[in-house]
Design a protein around this motif. Structure first.
Motif, PDB file in Angstrom:
ATOM      1  N   LEU A   1      44.785  44.992  39.995  1.00  0.00           N
ATOM      2  CA  LEU A   1      43.764  44.324  39.186  1.00  0.00           C
ATOM      3  C   LEU A   1      42.858  43.578  40.148  1.00  0.00           C
ATOM      4  CD1 LEU A   1      42.499  42.911  36.663  1.00  0.00           C
ATOM      5  CD2 LEU A   1      44.384  41.264  36.809  1.00  0.00           C
ATOM      6  N   HIS A   2      41.561  43.838  40.069  1.00  0.00           N
ATOM      7  CA  HIS A   2      40.567  43.121  40.861  1.00  0.00           C
ATOM      8  C   HIS A   2      39.775  42.254  39.888  1.00  0.00           C
ATOM      9  CE1 HIS A   2      40.912  45.721  44.500  1.00  0.00           C
ATOM     10  NE2 HIS A   2      41.407  46.544  43.593  1.00  0.00           N
ATOM     11  N   THR A   3      39.847  40.948  40.049  1.00  0.00           N
ATOM     12  CA  THR A   3      39.097  40.082  39.131  1.00  0.00           C
ATOM     13  C   THR A   3      37.665  39.924  39.616  1.00  0.00           C
ATOM     14  OG1 THR A   3      39.471  37.943  40.209  1.00  0.00           O
ATOM     15  CG2 THR A   3      41.193  38.744  38.693  1.00  0.00           C
TER      16      THR A   3
ATOM     17  N   ILE B   1      35.786  34.108  39.416  1.00  0.00           N
ATOM     18  CA  ILE B   1      36.153  33.238  38.298  1.00  0.00           C
ATOM     19  C   ILE B   1      35.598  31.845  38.575  1.00  0.00           C
ATOM     20  CG2 ILE B   1      38.063  32.315  36.937  1.00  0.00           C
ATOM     21  CD1 ILE B   1      37.702  35.447  36.950  1.00  0.00           C
TER      22      ILE B   1
ATOM     23  N   LEU C   1      41.699  31.963  35.550  1.00  0.00           N
ATOM     24  CA  LEU C   1      42.398  33.068  36.192  1.00  0.00           C
ATOM     25  C   LEU C   1      43.745  33.302  35.502  1.00  0.00           C
ATOM     26  CD1 LEU C   1      42.602  35.219  38.355  1.00  0.00           C
ATOM     27  CD2 LEU C   1      43.344  33.440  39.956  1.00  0.00           C
TER      28      LEU C   1
ATOM     29  N   ILE D   1      43.320  35.456  32.496  1.00  0.00           N
ATOM     30  CA  ILE D   1      43.165  36.876  32.849  1.00  0.00           C
ATOM     31  C   ILE D   1      44.531  37.484  33.162  1.00  0.00           C
ATOM     32  CG2 ILE D   1      42.218  38.468  34.575  1.00  0.00           C
ATOM     33  CD1 ILE D   1      39.868  36.411  34.814  1.00  0.00           C
ATOM     34  N   LEU D   2      45.325  36.775  33.951  1.00  0.00           N
ATOM     35  CA  LEU D   2      46.648  37.277  34.318  1.00  0.00           C
ATOM     36  C   LEU D   2      47.520  37.457  33.084  1.00  0.00           C
ATOM     37  CD1 LEU D   2      47.291  35.137  37.525  1.00  0.00           C
ATOM     38  CD2 LEU D   2      46.530  37.535  37.407  1.00  0.00           C
TER      39      LEU D   2
ATOM     40  N   GLU E   1      38.153  34.741  43.407  1.00  0.00           N
ATOM     41  CA  GLU E   1      38.477  36.131  43.105  1.00  0.00           C
ATOM     42  C   GLU E   1      39.930  36.367  43.455  1.00  0.00           C
ATOM     43  OE1 GLU E   1      36.027  38.584  45.579  1.00  0.00           O
ATOM     44  OE2 GLU E   1      34.245  38.262  44.366  1.00  0.00           O
TER      45      GLU E   1
END
Length: 129
Positions: A29-31, A34, A60, A63-64, A123
């Motif tokens: 997963l590439h964020t 943030i 973050l 998102i996780l 990120e």
């Protein structure tokens, strides 16, 4: 998930919460970058580095959670800040717990972020397998 933290045996490695390198395999997963925005998009903690870093990590975390993973699976952080000295001084205690598993990390000072009220952007690359 295959994730191996590299240890080079250098003394300073014991004083930082991150690794100089992490080998990973599998789905990643590439964020995006943030930032310190609340659920409505408003900037949180204008002028307050500590509040903004806390908000970035909370965002973050959202998102996780949505990706059904955790901070322990992060293999790389890239952190951009408009004031590296303030970032280091004001946030060390609140950011270190998010470095579970000693991910690789890069900290970069930039002249500005997309919104002039923003002080930090984070990120992450996360190994999902």
């Amino acid at each position: 998930m295959t994730r191996t933290v590299l240890t080079l045996g250098k003394h300073f490695e014991t004083t930082v919460p991150f690794s100089l390198g992490v080998i990973s395999s599998g789905r990643l997963l590439h964020t995006a970058g943030i930032t310190a925005r609340d659920a409505n998009g408003a900037v949180v903690g204008e002028g307050d580095m500590r509040a903004q870093v806390a908000q970035c990590f909370a965002n973050l975390g959202d998102i996780l959670q949505n990706a059904q993973t955790s901070f322990e699976r992060i293999v790389k952080f890239t952190i951009f800040t408009t004031d590296i000295d303030r970032f280091d001084h004001d946030t060390r205690d609140i950011r270190f717990p998010y470095f579970s598993g000693r991910p690789a990390a890069t900290l970069v000072e930039v002249s500005k972020l997309v919104d002039p009220r923003m002080l930090v952007e984070i990120e992450a690359i996360v190994c999902l397998d």
